[in-house]
Structures are given as structure tokens and as C-alpha cells.
Design an enzyme around this catalytic site. Structure first.
Site, PDB file in Angstrom:
ATOM      1  CE1 TYR A 179      -4.327  -2.231   4.842  1.00 30.50           C
ATOM      2  CE2 TYR A 179      -3.472  -0.019   4.499  1.00 30.50           C
ATOM      3  CZ  TYR A 179      -3.985  -1.196   3.991  1.00 30.50           C
ATOM      4  OH  TYR A 179      -4.138  -1.351   2.629  1.00 30.50           O
ATOM      5  CB  SER A 233      -0.856   0.013   1.275  1.00 34.64           C
ATOM      6  OG  SER A 233      -1.491   1.272   1.424  1.00 34.64           O
TER       7      SER A 233
END
Ligand SMILES: NC(=O)c1ccc[n+]([C@@H]2O[C@H](COP(=O)([O-])OP(=O)(O)OC[C@H]3O[C@@H](n4cnc5c(N)ncnc54)[C@H](OP(=O)(O)O)[C@@H]3O)[C@@H](O)[C@H]2O)c1
Length: 256
Positions: free
Chosen positions: A147, A134
């Protein structure tokens, strides 16, 4: 060509599976929602797909299906580590159980699967590992404590592995999606207050990202950053840090 896509039941993983379906690949589709995988398999062609229903947040399930998949469709040529969850909440509002599941699925699982499949690829001197990390790995976003950690860890492992295996016939592609339309992206956006900055965040399409990933595998490109604008994040880390720290909208208050 046998391509494995984890998290193939929706969003980016589904788009990657469809892209490889169009390219004539044999596909192993892994996720929990069996009915979505079956539907995708029947659209792509059941004779060249293998559906695996598995909860990949459980370490016991991570490699359990690999032998059977290779018996059915041949050696794995491309492993796409895509399955993931996101938690957008303050660090302390997240329970440890939620955090642990995220860390297992988003970090432990891709590393374990790669560790298992890579040995076989190195023996055959052929194969590609694709890690869907990401932009949060390069530009950690406030409100995504666990995350950020998982994606940062995955991206670091992925980038470091490439040179280790490149002279042994194996290629590694690290993928840095910024916002890309999916259920995860919608839920993540909804967790923040609505501000002009959040409204105008450039958001990409899973189909375009899937095509860029397949091209990167084919042309042995090291990484994919998409939407393209997020290349700036890699090249201007200080400005990015400033922008994230000042422009990230506050998290919505959770109901008590
Ligand atoms: N969309 C974005 O803006 C964005 C940005 C950066 C990175 N990413 C990354 O891209 C990847 C795909 O995300 P997405 O946006 O496509 O989200 P999504 O539509 O929510 O898809 C997530 C996929 O992961 C699977 N999954 C979730 N928990 C699982 C579990 N315990 N076991 C097995 N599979 C599981 C889901 O399948 P089941 O529910 O059927 O199990 C689904 O197929 C993720 O790694 C995400 O972190 C996305």
C-alpha cells in the site's frame, strides 16, 4: 459539470459523489457493487447519473466505459481517482496475487485512467484530475508494504503532473487522507494490536473530506491533507519517521 468518481459505492468515494450531487453535478459512479451504486444514483437522481459496474483491478476494464460515459453525460470535467484497497499484513504474509491486485488497482489504474482522460482534457483546455493518495505516501506505515508503495507512486505522479498541465487549462489535486471513517479504515485499525497510540489516532469524517476536495477543485488548490493535524507529517518528516517506527502498534498475529 460531469464528475467521475471511482470507488463510489462506499466510504470516501460515496461521500464525494454525494457532495457533487448536492452541487448539481452530473455523475458517473464506478465500482463493483452495482446495488450500492444504483441506490446512490436513485438518491442523487437517475437522470443525471451513469452507473458503471467494473472491476478496476482488471486493466482491460479501466478505460472501457469512458466513451459511453461521455456520450451520456458530456465531457468529463472532474476525474476522481478514488477506488482503492489496503492490505495491512506483514510483507511476506501477503500473497503475490493479493499484492499484484493492490498495485493494479491503487497505482496502475489511476495512472491509466488519467493517461486516457487527460488527453481529452488537454484538447478541451479544461478539467481537473483528483488523486486520492494517502498520508502513507508521505509517512509510510509499518505493516503496509505494498500500500505504501502504491500510494507513494500515485502521490509522486500526481504532484509532478500539476505543473506540467497547469498552463494548458488542467488542474491536479492530490489528496492525502489520514485515517477517515470507512470500512477500509476499520479493517486497517483492526489488523494492529490495540495500544493507547492506536486508540487516540485522530480520525476524520468522509463528508468533511468530500467537501474539502470539492472546494480544492473549485479554488484550484494543489492538495488536501485531512484530518488537518496530518499537515505536521509533511512539515516534520524526521519526527514523523521516528513516531511511526516507535509508536506503530505491532500487527496482530494471524491464525495459523
Ligand atoms: N479511509 C481511510 O482512512 C483512508 C486513508 C487514506 C487513504 N484512503 C484512500 O481513500 C480511498 C477510498 O477508501 P475508503 O476508505 O473510502 O474505503 P472503502 O470504503 O473500502 O471504499 C473503497 C472503494 O473502492 C472500490 N473498489 C475496491 N476494489 C475495487 C475494484 N477492484 N474495482 C472497482 N472499485 C473497487 C469499492 O467498491 P466495490 O467494493 O463496490 O468495488 C469502494 O467503493 C482509497 O483509495 C483509500 O486508499 C482512505
Amino acid at each position: 459539470m460531469h464528475v467521475v468518481v471511482t470507488g463510489a459505492s462506499s466510504g470516501i468515494g460515496e461521500a464525494i459523489a454525494r457532495e457533487y450531487g448536492k452541487r448539481g453535478a452530473k455523475l458517473t459512479l464506478v465500482a463493483r457493487r452495482r446495488e450500492l451504486l444504483d441506490r446512490l444514483a436513485s438518491e442523487v437522481g437517475t437522470e443525471r447519473t451513469n452507473v458503471v459496474q467494473a472491476d478496476l483491478a482488471n486493466p482491460a476494464n479501466v478505460n472501457a466505459w469512458v466513451d459511453e460515459a461521455e456520450q451520456k453525460l458530456g465531457p468529463i470535467d472532474v476525474l476522481v481517482n478514488n477506488a482503492g484497497v489496503q492490505i495491512v499484513k506483514s510483507a511476506t504474509a501477503t500473497t503475490w496475487e493479493e499484492a499484484e491486485r493492490l498495485l493494479l488497482l491503487d497505482l496502475h489504474t489511476p495512472l491509466k485512467l488519467t493517461h486516457h482522460v487527460l488527453k481529452r482534457m488537454l484538447e478541451r483546455k479544461r478539467g481537473t484530475i483528483v488523486d486520492v493518495a494517502s498520508v502513507a505516501a508521505i509517512a509510510p506505515t509499518p505493516g503496509m508494504f505494498f500500500y505504501n508503495a502504491a500510494k507513494g507512486g500515485l502521490a509522486a505522479a500526481s504532484e509532478g503532473l500539476r505543473a506540467e498541465v497547469k498552463d494548458h487549462g488542467v488542474h491536479v489535486v492530490t489528496v492525502y487522507p489520514g485515517p477517515v471513517k470507512s470500512a477500509m479504515e476499520e479493517a486497517g485499525r483492526a489488523a494492529y494490536e490495540d495500544t493507547p497510540a492506536s486508540r487516540y489516532t485522530p480520525t476524520g469524517s468522509p463528508d468533511v473530506l468530500a467537501r474539502l476536495i470539492a472546494e480544492a477543485v473549485e479554488k484550484k488548490r494543489p492538495r488536501v491533507v485531512y484530518p488537518r493535524l496530518y499537515f505536521l507529517v509533511r512539515h516534520f518528516p524526521n519526527a514523523t519517521r521516528w513516531a511511526l517506527d516507535t509508536l506503530t502498534p505491532p500487527l496482530k498475529r494471524l491464525p495459523k
